[in-house]
Design an enzyme around this catalytic site. Sequence first.
Site, PDB file in Angstrom:
ATOM      1  CE  LYS B  91     -21.716 -28.573  22.708  1.00  0.00           C
ATOM      2  NZ  LYS B  91     -22.039 -29.546  21.631  1.00  0.00           N
ATOM      3  CD  GLU B 113     -28.404 -33.180  23.737  1.00  0.00           C
ATOM      4  OE1 GLU B 113     -29.582 -32.866  23.615  1.00  0.00           O
ATOM      5  OE2 GLU B 113     -27.464 -32.641  23.093  1.00  0.00           O
ATOM      6  CB  SER B 379     -14.928 -25.608  20.607  1.00  0.00           C
ATOM      7  OG  SER B 379     -14.328 -26.647  21.355  1.00  0.00           O
TER       8      SER B 379
END
Lengths: 270, 399
Positions: B91, B113, B379
Amino acid sequence: MKADASSRIACLFERLRREGRKGFIGYITAGDPSLDRTPDVVAALERGGVDLIELGVPFSDPIADGPVIQRASERALRAGTSLRGVLGAAAEIRRRSQIPLLLFTYLNPVIRYGLENLARDAAAAGIDGVLLTDLSVEEAERHIEPLRRYNLDTVFLAAPTSTPARLRLIAQYSKGFVYLVSRTGVTGVQDSLSDSVRPLVEALRPLTSLPLAVGFGISRPEHMAAVGKVADAAVVGSAFVKVIEEHADASSLETKLESLARELKGGFAS
Amino acid sequence: MITSQPDAGGHYGPYGGRYVPETLMSPLDELEKAYYEARQDPDFQAELDRLLRDYAGRPTPLYYARRLSETLGGARIYLKREDLLHTGAHKINNCLGQVLLARRMGKKRIIAETGAGQHGVATATVCALFGMECVVYMGEEDMRRQRLNVFRMRMLGAKVVGVASGSRTLKDAISEAMRDWVTNVSDTHYLLGSALGTHPYPLMVRDFQSVIGRESLKQMLAAERRLPNAVFACVGGGSNAIGIFHAFIPEEKVKLIGVEAGGRGSALGEHAARFCGGSPGVLQGAYSYLLQDENGQVALTHSVSAGLDYALVGPEHAWLHDLGRAEYVAASDREALEAARLLSQTEGIIPALESAHAVAEAVRRAPHAKGEIFLVNVSGRGDKDMDIYRENFPELDES
């Protein structure tokens, strides 16, 4: 395509113009508190002086709405309200009244129902126009064609932040009236009316001969008075929906809505 | 050769686009314009590259998972170690890109969010780095599931706002962030964390994440002198997947396999597998495959992994699916959990529950793929999921 004069919405605004009056538009979420009650709620608003009803279709993810209408959507969905059910309620309203009806909905329930099916069934139910909240003018062309084919008006939103190029497209795709959002943000009541309305009205007037209605945050007679000075109609939504929320279980709900409508309408005279 | 670029309106084939109320159009236009300018600006790219290297820890390793491969007895499995990035997941790649863009646009306040909390943590991190005000919206249900990440965000100086509407998960947090943005747009940037939502977000997020695939491709050639046979990634909104897929899209011999959350069953509401029970629809500004009921209401979803628990798949994935360029499958909660345990005990790598879905599909296929090379995007790391692992492996938790 038939002439504008055949639309109940066009007839309403023509009559208002001749009489020198301003239009009063009321929004409710259909199915709140129940679909059976929706025609009574509409009748009460009409008795209180509302000229045109926006019939909201509840949606699970109402991104443009503030807490009041979000909660109304949740109540209506819990009560089992679907787009098909809303069209049924519209047909019942039409059996009782000739008040113009604008279907106010997010796009997804319409995609699922089928746009062509919706246009056909909405016209058959006596609905006069459709406002698709999350349909931008960029995506509008193929969506409005079936609606127009069934002689439904198509109303688009204009915002204080809309660029001149966008306002031209909004004017071009709108039929019936143009809905001007008084401020950026979501639906909901507020204390004072935004100053950004007047410049928006002035920017749109040269682009269209359609009536201009102003909404978002209108909840008091003085707001009605302020809108009446610059635009052709005022839209009240959350203020009515709040009354429904607070009095859903009471038999006095309809009386309360009627008197709020009458009080707000009085604002035009001041 | 298949490439995947949106048209001027942000469409990938019929998908994507801009389905939002008029009030949001002007901020989106402003963002799109600023992004296209930044994309052309070598200084912007150089600053981003520097931060990715010195702050986030790029490039991440490409690691040959020998014990895992040998245990399965088939394909040679390589792991792309995005879990080793600062904050523990991919991210941060997108957050650094968007915060630089927000600063360039003169915005002072960042909202975001978050579902699992990884994007919220990455956003809070970059806001601390640049001294910007940060508000993160998070469904109350997710706050309960990911308590540790809520605290991490607060530790980093962010305000976490619980969302009690709807299903109290990621989609409700996105709606609330959109409402905040439309109200406070003059000073606020909405830092959306996945390749979903309305144009230009799917494009921008993909661009910022595509560094994963560019690095992997180079590293793979260096390690094996050939491309992998298949690339695996989990797909929630789809940012890590589109990030690792993108460089491989023109390499048509390389299979691209997206793994959705199969949850605990195939009935609507029991999973988040949009390509398996979903149909095209509009949610939060984009047209794509959507889990919905017969009336067009968005369905509730379930996954053991909060980061995959979303009803709409990113629009570029919908297009790759329809083109047949990528294949989408689902791994169940249980398969993901077991894959996480296997990876932990063969390689000493505890993956995030999201990433464990990608691992699960590679594990399922590897025994039948002797001589092939698999590339799996890990990830994120599993620290945030320890409570859930603990609940699901009671046999490991006996005192």
